[in-house]
Design an enzyme around this catalytic site. Sequence first.
Site, mmCIF file in Angstrom:
data_model
loop_
_atom_site.group_PDB
_atom_site.id
_atom_site.type_symbol
_atom_site.label_atom_id
_atom_site.label_comp_id
_atom_site.label_asym_id
_atom_site.label_seq_id
_atom_site.Cartn_x
_atom_site.Cartn_y
_atom_site.Cartn_z
ATOM 1 C CB CYS A 31 8.163 -6.813 -5.033
ATOM 2 S SG CYS A 31 8.632 -5.873 -3.578
ATOM 3 C CB CYS A 34 9.154 -8.684 -2.065
ATOM 4 S SG CYS A 34 7.811 -7.488 -2.064
#
Length: 108
Positions: A31, A34
Amino acid sequence: MTVHIIETVDGFKETIAKNSIVVIDAFATWCGPCKAIAPTIAKWSESDEFKDKIYFAKFDVDHLPDLSQELGIRAMPTFIVFKDGEKVDEFVGANPPALQKLITKYVQ
């Protein structure tokens, strides 16, 4: 203080039981957002504003799918605030100013 890694469901339960205020970061290694927000969370965990007041922890949703399902994680990153073992707030996305505002509400 630092951002603690949660490796098991039992580890998660122990974390929210032992600490009065916990911010959980549900992330995935693949991600992008993230990865982008992770250094900010690490910096906050060391800051005077939050250290010794909030316990920062994270878990990889791909490694703990049962926990992801139990917490209702639908997108990453998802941040969940627990107070005295109970879920009190949630924030989805990598928006540091908005997340910081949310977390600040729980600083004693």
